[in-house]
Structure formats: structure tokens, C-alpha cells
Scaffold this motif. Sequence first.
Motif, PDB file in Angstrom:
ATOM      1  N   ASP A 113     -61.027  31.721 -16.105  1.00  0.00           N
ATOM      2  CA  ASP A 113     -61.003  30.686 -15.535  1.00  0.00           C
ATOM      3  C   ASP A 113     -61.774  30.199 -15.207  1.00  0.00           C
ATOM      4  O   ASP A 113     -63.199  30.835 -14.860  1.00  0.00           O
ATOM      5  CB  ASP A 113     -59.829  30.593 -14.850  1.00  0.00           C
ATOM      6  N   ARG A 147     -52.667  31.241 -14.140  1.00  0.00           N
ATOM      7  CA  ARG A 147     -53.719  31.254 -13.066  1.00  0.00           C
ATOM      8  C   ARG A 147     -54.828  30.795 -14.324  1.00  0.00           C
ATOM      9  O   ARG A 147     -55.869  30.536 -14.012  1.00  0.00           O
ATOM     10  CB  ARG A 147     -54.062  32.343 -12.602  1.00  0.00           C
ATOM     11  N   TYR A 148     -54.651  31.619 -15.675  1.00  0.00           N
ATOM     12  CA  TYR A 148     -56.078  31.687 -16.614  1.00  0.00           C
ATOM     13  C   TYR A 148     -55.545  30.161 -17.647  1.00  0.00           C
ATOM     14  O   TYR A 148     -55.051  30.228 -17.718  1.00  0.00           O
ATOM     15  CB  TYR A 148     -56.023  32.769 -16.887  1.00  0.00           C
ATOM     16  N   LYS A 149     -57.096  29.204 -17.651  1.00  0.00           N
ATOM     17  CA  LYS A 149     -57.495  28.329 -18.559  1.00  0.00           C
ATOM     18  C   LYS A 149     -57.344  28.803 -19.554  1.00  0.00           C
ATOM     19  O   LYS A 149     -57.422  28.536 -20.779  1.00  0.00           O
ATOM     20  CB  LYS A 149     -58.089  27.518 -18.282  1.00  0.00           C
ATOM     21  N   TYR A 150     -58.381  29.637 -19.941  1.00  0.00           N
ATOM     22  CA  TYR A 150     -59.076  30.610 -21.346  1.00  0.00           C
ATOM     23  C   TYR A 150     -57.999  31.710 -22.016  1.00  0.00           C
ATOM     24  O   TYR A 150     -58.095  32.703 -20.871  1.00  0.00           O
ATOM     25  CB  TYR A 150     -60.223  30.589 -21.633  1.00  0.00           C
ATOM     26  N   ARG A 158     -59.382  27.099  -7.453  1.00  0.00           N
ATOM     27  CA  ARG A 158     -58.123  27.196  -7.588  1.00  0.00           C
ATOM     28  C   ARG A 158     -57.563  28.372  -6.494  1.00  0.00           C
ATOM     29  O   ARG A 158     -56.765  29.514  -6.526  1.00  0.00           O
ATOM     30  CB  ARG A 158     -56.980  28.117  -8.565  1.00  0.00           C
TER      31      ARG A 158
END
Length: 125
Positions: free
Chosen positions: A97, A111-114, A101
Motif C-alpha cells: 500500500d 488495508r492493502y491496495k495492491y 492509513r
Amino acid sequence: QVQLVESGGGSVQDGGSLSLSCPASGYTLYLMGWFRQAPGKEREGVAAVYTDRGSTYYADSVKGRFTISLDKAKNTLYLQMNSLKPEDTAMYYCAADDQRRPGSTWSVAPRYKYWGQGTQVTVSS
């Protein structure tokens, strides 16, 4: 767009070792981690590292056996897994990420985008 590509999975016997790697391309990342998911189970956080201060975190189930590390020059995340057990068998995912946050927890998948595509780890008894 951040791209994560895991490698290093495979099959080992109980007590064996494997090393996973995950080179990251794209933006500067704030948090990088490893997750795993076994069939019929939820995805769980294994380990993570905050890239700015280098602090690391581990799930209780892997403490003392797994080591997460980050090569900043190569922008590559690693997971050294020793003393592997059959219960470590799962698909392992690299996650990252680029946002701080505040108040978030490293071990929670949303919580992680990728995310990478995953690499299979199988430990036989």
C-alpha cells in the motif's frame, strides 16, 4: 500502477525451507506484507514491514521461523521461511500500500491496495 510479482514457492518436506521474493514496480510504497490463504480458509496476514522505519510484524504462528526483509535498492520484498510445517501450506500473496492509513492494522487484508497473483507453498509430512 503498482505491480507485484511473487516467486519462490514450491513443495518441501516438513522442516524444510523456502524463500519467497516480490519485486515491486511503480509508486513508492509505505507498507509491504505477505499473506497466505489455504483452501476453505480466510486470507491471513503472515508478516509485514513499514518501509519508512523498517519495523516488522509477524503472525504468532510464524514468529521465530519466518523472516521478512526489504531490499530498498531493488524495491523487492522477501520472506525467508524455515522449519516449515504442513499447516504452512497455502497460496502466498505479496501485498502493498502507498498510503499511511492511520489506525489501520498490518494484518488485515483490506488495508492493502495492491496484490500479487500468488505463489503456492506446499509442505508435506
